[in-house]
Design an enzyme around this catalytic site. Structure first.
Site, PDB file in Angstrom:
ATOM      1  N   LYS A  51      37.306  42.549  36.161  1.00 47.14           N
ATOM      2  CA  LYS A  51      35.969  42.154  36.618  1.00 47.14           C
ATOM      3  C   LYS A  51      34.995  42.121  35.434  1.00 47.14           C
ATOM      4  O   LYS A  51      34.191  41.210  35.298  1.00 47.14           O
ATOM      5  CB  LYS A  51      35.489  43.127  37.702  1.00 47.14           C
ATOM      6  N   GLN A  95      34.527  50.380  43.639  1.00 48.37           N
ATOM      7  CA  GLN A  95      35.960  50.089  43.708  1.00 48.37           C
ATOM      8  C   GLN A  95      36.651  50.973  44.741  1.00 48.37           C
ATOM      9  O   GLN A  95      36.446  52.188  44.764  1.00 48.37           O
ATOM     10  CB  GLN A  95      36.585  50.276  42.309  1.00 48.37           C
ATOM     11  N   ASP A 118      30.515  42.832  47.769  1.00 49.38           N
ATOM     12  CA  ASP A 118      31.823  43.004  48.412  1.00 49.38           C
ATOM     13  C   ASP A 118      31.784  42.564  49.876  1.00 49.38           C
ATOM     14  O   ASP A 118      32.833  42.425  50.509  1.00 49.38           O
ATOM     15  CB  ASP A 118      32.193  44.496  48.396  1.00 49.38           C
TER      16      ASP A 118
HETATM   17  N1  GUN Z   1      40.129  47.302  45.839  1.00 44.27           N
HETATM   18  C1  GUN Z   1      41.013  46.282  45.954  1.00 44.27           C
HETATM   19  N2  GUN Z   1      40.351  45.139  46.223  1.00 44.27           N
HETATM   20  C2  GUN Z   1      39.040  45.441  46.283  1.00 44.27           C
HETATM   21  C3  GUN Z   1      37.857  44.672  46.534  1.00 44.27           C
HETATM   22  O1  GUN Z   1      37.876  43.460  46.767  1.00 44.27           O
HETATM   23  N3  GUN Z   1      36.691  45.369  46.503  1.00 44.27           N
HETATM   24  C4  GUN Z   1      36.643  46.696  46.277  1.00 44.27           C
HETATM   25  N4  GUN Z   1      35.452  47.285  46.285  1.00 44.27           N
HETATM   26  N5  GUN Z   1      37.710  47.435  46.040  1.00 44.27           N
HETATM   27  C5  GUN Z   1      38.900  46.809  46.044  1.00 44.27           C
END
Ligand code: GUN
Length: 282
Positions: A51, A95, A118
């Site tokens: 990211k 996350q 998200d």
């Molecule tokens: N863990 C795995 N995929 C994601 C996601 O799309 N967002 C978040 N916050 N955590 C994740």
């Protein structure tokens, strides 16, 4: 035909980059994504790095907050609130999964819904369920973009989604329903799974089991979207679909890697730009 999300993502990222160039040229600050990681789960570290890299590539600012595994729920909440109040942060992503001693729901409901890139805050979930404009979770949005770019029509089609998580299965089913597909959701309690999946014009698989879906589960000519990211017994990256076994039977299929995965990060950038523009424009 194989649909490469990686190629679609490249084009969308180029569009975002030119928008960021315009923003910067006009003297405004860059959009900024803040990612909060608690603990040292290797997969999460790798996702978070991806990211950060994607932000740098297209000219976004980013802030990575890394916290130890023992961080308390209250400490994490304080950090989320600081990010909510920081005018230079447009998007906040905590996350997942979080360590077990932290109630993830309690964290998510305390993220400013206008920064919830998200799309997990209940307000954004409600908007999705009422077909209102809000933040939509990144992977489901990526799946919809892939279907759109591949010119797959959805109205009246039978879509079977396997998996019902808050992050992928449930929102993708709702997005498909909003596009007038007939949607069946299957999950771990579903009986005789293959008898249902064999009816699907479009099969979306998000179960987290390496190469579980073989050709016995797939109708001739179906579109197969594989959301899974797994390691097989040899440590090789693979999807939930047995790609080699299924590919001849489908009209369209996404590979792993280079399928849905790159679209997820791309949609995070789309959501961050949307959050930025929403905030800049009041
Ligand atoms: N863990 C795995 N995929 C994601 C996601 O799309 N967002 C978040 N916050 N955590 C994740």
């Amino acid at each position: 035909m194989i649909i490469y999300g990686s190629e679609i993502a490249k084009n969308i990222k180029a569009d975002i980059k030119s928008r960021v160039d315009e923003i910067v040229a006009s003297g405004k600050r860059k959009p900024c994504l803040c990612v909060i990681l608690v603990g040292d789960d290797p997969a999460s570290i790798s996702y978070v790095k991806g990211k950060e890299k994607a932000c740098a590539e297209i000219g976004f600012a980013s802030k990575m907050i890394t916290l130890p595994q023992e961080t308390s729920e209250e400490e994490l909440l304080d950090i989320v609130r600081e990010c909510n109040n920081d005018d230079n942060i447009d998007g906040i992503l905590v996350q997942l999964p979080l360590p077990k001693h932290i109630n993830a729901h309690n964290i998510i409901i305390n993220i400013d819904p206008n920064k919830d890139v998200d799309g997990l805050h209940p307000l954004n979930v409600a908007k999705l369920y009422q077909s209102q404009d809000g933040f939509v979770p990144c992977t489901p949005q990526g799946v919809m973009q892939i279907l759109k770019q591949a010119n797959v029509s959805l109205a009246g089609k039978h879509v079977v989604v396997i998996g019902r998580s808050h992050l992928v299965g449930s929102p993708v089913a709702r997005l498909l329903l909003n596009e007038n597909a007939t949607v069946t959701m299957c999950h771990s309690y579903t009986q005789d799974l293959s008898s249902i999946t064999k009816l699907a014009d479009i099969l979306v698989v998000c179960v987290g089991k390496p190469r579980m879906i073989t050709k016995e589960y797939v109708k001739e000519g179906a579109v197969v979207i594989d959301v899974g990211v797994n390691r097989d017994e040899n440590g090789k990256l693979c999807g939930d679909v047995d790609f080699e076994n299924v590919k001849e039977k489908c009209s369209l299929i996404t590979p792993v890697p280079k399928g849905v995965g790159p679209m997820t990060i791309c949609m995070l950038l789309v959501n961050t730009l949307k959050a930025y523009e929403g905030r800049i424009n009041g």
